[in-house]
Design a protein around this motif. Structure first.
Motif, short mmCIF file in Angstrom:
data_model
loop_
_atom_site.label_atom_id
_atom_site.label_comp_id
_atom_site.label_asym_id
_atom_site.label_seq_id
_atom_site.Cartn_x
_atom_site.Cartn_y
_atom_site.Cartn_z
N SER A 46 9.43 -22.66 32.57
CA SER A 46 10.74 -22.83 31.93
C SER A 46 10.61 -23.66 30.66
O SER A 46 11.32 -23.42 29.68
CB SER A 46 11.73 -23.49 32.91
N HIS A 195 17.70 -24.37 34.26
CA HIS A 195 18.30 -23.80 33.06
C HIS A 195 17.60 -22.50 32.67
O HIS A 195 18.16 -21.68 31.93
CB HIS A 195 18.23 -24.80 31.90
N GLN A 196 16.38 -22.31 33.16
CA GLN A 196 15.62 -21.09 32.87
C GLN A 196 15.24 -20.35 34.15
O GLN A 196 15.22 -19.12 34.17
CB GLN A 196 14.33 -21.44 32.12
#
Length: 404
Positions: A46, A195-196
């Motif tokens: 990420s 978030h990823q």
């Protein structure tokens, strides 16, 4: 062997972690395993702009990561002297450098994301209980010092001064060791990666098959197509990679956690060539594991982490009770088992699988995964993205076992 094993590290954690309800049909990378290795790899992917999918058949940290003794043992799995004899000085130093880098990364990521996992660095003391062990420890300290590494040898009198215990004949002291709450580290890294990363628990991977350049991941909740997969299931890697069945051997460890007690040690420790190991947490609890030699099989080949071996259990409790006077009446509040993955040379398998482009593995830690996973996950993520900066020691590479 019917007593249920309840890990102190898991008893109060919310480990249900589901990014979304349905699996995506495609992924940049699929990471199989939601323990320290899988989540570290997803975190570094990420950070490199990749959107990995993590698949965990149980909940986060439910395997060896959430069932260990809370140690981060830096350096080679073997003694420094034994490692030099087996793989040479250059490669032994490469292994030590790798774990030192992992230690630095651990400090950086926990600070960057404010992950409260009770991380604490301390000395590690290896006790000797026989003259042969005392001589081996002294020899190892001598070899370490001859190559510029810090190591201190304690005589029996010095050990008694430090422990008020007459059971130990000598000890070797290394200045760098870590202890932590493993499940809290995993959850913290998972939150930092989300978030990823797409993280899915309760998803069991049933098969990985190749169709041209694509890899198809078959699960109990559907299929995912990808061009890269990371096997991060440690002792259970052979379930999807049958040629690893005799390479990474499952070994069950057993651990107890006492009630909080007054400080007894200002260091972490091990004995019996690492068969037994202990930390005292800042809350006063002593976490003590080992004694698997009390079992006729030494717990080798066992994958069941839901039950306790009563002979091992009694060995753990008796040792604490009989060795340390202040622990004679100490209550044992938790006891659990966890499955380690052992290799013949005691080094992990980290890197791309030979003749299987796009398939990567980090497993077979021989009980020392917490100290290796941060750097191993970073090294794997870099190789997937073509930005390799973290060198993988030759001693870790998969091709040494002829896996191609």
């Amino acid at each position: 062997m019917t007593s249920r094993a309840v890990s102190f590290w898991l008893h109060s954690q919310d480990l249900t972690f589901q990014s979304e309800s349905a699996l995506p049909p495609q992924a940049d990378v699929v990471v199989i395993g939601g323990g320290i290795t899988g989540i570290c790899t997803a975190y570094w992917l990420s950070q490199l702009g990749i959107r990995p999918v993590v698949l965990e058949r149980g909940h986060l940290s439910c395997g060896a990561t959430g069932r260990n003794g809370g140690h981060c043992v830096f350096g080679a799995n073997q003694s420094f002297k034994a490692s030099v004899e087996d793989i040479g000085l250059e490669e032994t130093l490469a292994v030590w450098d790798f774990t030192e880098q992992s230690s630095q990364l651990l400090q950086e990521v926990t600070h960057r994301h404010s992950i409260d996992c009770d991380l604490r660095f301390n000395r590690l003391v290896a006790f000797a209980m026989t003259p042969a062990q005392a001589q081996a420890i002294q020899d190892n300290c001598d070899v370490m010092r001859s190559h510029g590494l810090e190591a201190t040898y304690w005589t029996q009198a010095e050990v008694y001064q430090q422990t008020q215990c007459s059971a130990f004949l000598a000890a070797g002291v290394k200045p760098h060791h870590g202890q932590l709450w493993p499940a809290q580290l995993v959850v913290g890294l998972a939150k930092a990666a989300q978030h990823q990363a797409h993280i899915h628990t309760q998803v069991e991977v049933q098969a990985v098959t190749r169709q041209g350049k694509d890899l198809h991941i078959t699960t109990n909740q559907g299929q995912i197509q990808t061009q890269a997969v990371v096997y991060a299931t440690n002792a259970l890697a052979y379930h999807l990679l049958p040629n690893l069945k005799e390479v990474i051997i499952p070994v069950r460890g057993q651990v107890v956690a006492t009630a909080p007690t007054a400080p007894l040690f200002d260091f972490d420790w091990l004995l019996n060539d690492g068969y037994e190991y202990a930390i005292q947490r800042q809350d006063g609890r002593i976490i003590f594991g080992g004694m698997r030699w009390k079992s006729p099989t030494k717990e080798v080949g066992i994958e069941d982490d839901t039950t306790l071996n009563p002979s091992v259990s009694e060995g753990l409790k008796a040792f604490l009770r009989d060795t340390f006077t202040p622990l004679r009446d100490i209550a044992i509040e938790y006891e659990w088992t966890g499955i380690m993955g052992f290799t013949a040379d005691e080094n992990p398998i980290v890197g791309e699988l030979p003749n299987r482009p796009g398939e990567y593995i980090s497993a077979g830690y021989t009980g020392h995964g917490m100290a290796l996973a941060i750097a191993a996950g970073k090294a794997i993520a870099e190789r997937i993205t073509g930005s390799a900066q973290t060198p993988i020691p030759k001693a870790f590479r998969p091709e040494r076992f002829g896996l191609g």
